[in-house]
Design a protein around this motif. Structure first.
Motif, mmCIF file in Angstrom:
data_model
loop_
_atom_site.group_PDB
_atom_site.id
_atom_site.type_symbol
_atom_site.label_atom_id
_atom_site.label_comp_id
_atom_site.label_asym_id
_atom_site.label_seq_id
_atom_site.Cartn_x
_atom_site.Cartn_y
_atom_site.Cartn_z
ATOM 1 N N SER A 33 0.808 -1.215 0.000
ATOM 2 C CA SER A 33 0.000 0.000 0.000
ATOM 3 C C SER A 33 0.849 1.276 0.000
ATOM 4 N N ASN A 36 2.726 1.793 -3.139
ATOM 5 C CA ASN A 36 1.791 2.203 -4.206
ATOM 6 C C ASN A 36 1.600 3.718 -4.165
ATOM 7 N N TYR A 102 -1.805 -13.705 1.678
ATOM 8 C CA TYR A 102 -0.477 -13.209 2.052
ATOM 9 C C TYR A 102 0.441 -14.360 2.431
ATOM 10 N N ARG A 104 3.471 -13.545 4.361
ATOM 11 C CA ARG A 104 4.297 -12.447 4.869
ATOM 12 C C ARG A 104 4.663 -12.609 6.345
ATOM 13 N N ARG A 169 -7.082 -4.327 7.511
ATOM 14 C CA ARG A 169 -6.922 -5.644 6.894
ATOM 15 C C ARG A 169 -7.317 -6.722 7.917
ATOM 16 N N GLY A 252 -5.730 -1.584 -5.003
ATOM 17 C CA GLY A 252 -4.842 -0.446 -5.250
ATOM 18 C C GLY A 252 -5.583 0.850 -5.502
ATOM 19 N N ASP A 255 -5.116 3.314 -2.641
ATOM 20 C CA ASP A 255 -3.789 3.943 -2.627
ATOM 21 C C ASP A 255 -3.660 4.977 -3.747
ATOM 22 N N ASP A 291 -1.758 -3.057 -9.054
ATOM 23 C CA ASP A 291 -1.997 -2.089 -7.969
ATOM 24 C C ASP A 291 -1.626 -0.675 -8.367
HETATM 25 O O1 CKP Z 1 -6.436 -0.268 -0.225
HETATM 26 P P1 CKP Z 1 -5.806 -0.671 -1.502
HETATM 27 O O2 CKP Z 1 -6.607 -1.632 -2.318
HETATM 28 O O3 CKP Z 1 -5.386 0.510 -2.303
HETATM 29 O O4 CKP Z 1 -4.469 -1.424 -1.046
HETATM 30 C C1 CKP Z 1 -3.848 -2.402 -1.808
HETATM 31 C C2 CKP Z 1 -2.558 -2.825 -1.186
HETATM 32 O O5 CKP Z 1 -0.512 -3.418 0.745
HETATM 33 C C3 CKP Z 1 -1.947 -3.984 -1.940
HETATM 34 O O6 CKP Z 1 -0.833 -3.509 -2.669
HETATM 35 C C4 CKP Z 1 -1.515 -4.961 -0.877
HETATM 36 O O7 CKP Z 1 -0.237 -5.417 -1.056
HETATM 37 C C5 CKP Z 1 -1.663 -4.184 0.417
HETATM 38 O O8 CKP Z 1 -2.717 -3.265 0.150
HETATM 39 C C6 CKP Z 1 -1.916 -5.118 1.575
HETATM 40 O O9 CKP Z 1 -0.983 -5.352 2.349
HETATM 41 O O10 CKP Z 1 -3.059 -5.614 1.688
#
Ligand code: CKP
Ligand code: MG
Length: 310
Positions: A33, A36, A102, A104, A169, A252, A255, A291
């Protein structure tokens, strides 16, 4: 001088055209995020820096190479040899609906800590004009949360404007955990960005925006998805409908919206023009796969007004 400083985890992203269990091909890119937002802001001509940790592996190289290619400053990012770069899977199911998974836990990205932020703020030169933080980084563990706390504290002292995107999330933490972590930050936050359903993370008030403004936030921007967005501040409330585009991939879009909003802020335009730019950059993300890949540069911002023929 850095216009926008942000911190978080960026992962290698695998996008499939169907369920992963069936095999087939995947598009490989990067996702995170905060990066992005950094990419979106950099494409619009501002200087953006990302603080994060990647593993000493090929996914990490992909992340670093991509961000560098997009003009994002990695001076205060680092490579950690003891943990792998995180991965995110987007499995396309039907139409624009993706299943997101994920990989992660124990990633290099979650080893981000306050010392990383200290290095960024101790660097010579003026402080960043904007600090952008999100709930995702706070959800990654104690150290990443402390990194956000330290960034907010240092930005406050330095006089940077501070933006928080709730970015809740469910897969990372509960609403209760998010509320306990994010509410204490509020007295230091200038700009809050949240979707309607995320406002409950920040306040129990039945009318959340006025409650957040009385708590000291200068502007509360609420995203209503296909119904547009609303900005609340002491000077009043402004609404913008979403721009009508074919929906290709909504991941995305939040973001992209933030990138447009913050770009407008960096340009010094008023709240109404900031919201116009935010719904425009959000529409670019919705109408393109990936994204951040479809985000506009300065010249392209007007494309949705005039079409490619100008
Ligand atoms: O709120 P958004 O849909 O703009 O966010 C998307 C991002 O970082 C995506 O790149 C993903 O990797 C994340 O949110 C996440 O960790 O969920
Ligand atoms: Mg979001």
């Amino acid at each position: 001088m850095t216009d926008l400083l942000t911190l978080g985890e960026t992962m290698a992203a695998f996008r499939t055209t169907g369920p992963l269990r069936l095999g087939g091909t995947a598009g490989i890119s990067v996702a995170g995020s905060e990066s992005n937002v950094a990419i979106g802001v950099a494409r619009l001509g501002h200087r953006a820096a990302w603080v994060g940790v990647t593993g000493a592996d090929e996914p990490g190289e992909l992340v670093r190479r991509t961000l560098r290619a997009e003009g994002v400053d990695l001076t205060w990012s680092r490579v950690d040899t003891a943990a792998p770069t995180g991965l995110i899977l987007f499995e396309n199911r039907v139409a624009d609906i993706n299943r997101v998974t994920y990989h992660r836990s124990f990633s290099a990205g979650s080893r981000l800590g306050p010392a990383d932020v200290t290095r960024a703020f101790d660097a010579p030169g003026p402080p960043p004009r904007l600090l952008h933080v999100t709930g995702i980084t706070c959800a990654l563990g104690v150290e990443p949360y402390q990194a956000v706390v330290e960034a907010v504290r240092r930005a406050r002292v330095a006089g940077s404007t501070i933006c928080l995107d709730v970015n809740h999330r469910n897969r990372l933490w509960s609403l209760t955990e998010a509320a306990a972590a994010l509410r204490p930050l509020l007295p230091s936050i200038d700009l809050v960005i949240a979707s309607d359903d995320e406002l409950a993370v920040l306040t129990d008030a039945t009318d959340p925006a006025p409650a957040l403004l009385s708590a000291g936030v200068t502007e509360v921007v609420v995203k209503h998805g296909a119904d547009g967005a609303t900005s609340h501040s002491a000077t009043g409330t402004i609404h913008r409908p979403a721009r009508t585009v074919p929906v290709v991939d909504t991941v995305g879009a939040g973001d992209a919206f933030v990138a447009g909003l913050l770009s407008g802020w960096l340009d010094g335009v008023d709240a109404s023009a900031r919201l116009d730019r935010a719904v425009t950059t959000g529409a670019f993300a919705v109408a393109s796969r990936g994204d951040w890949e479809g985000l506009p540069d300065r010249a392209e911002l007007a494309l949705l007004d005039h079409g490619p023929g100008g």
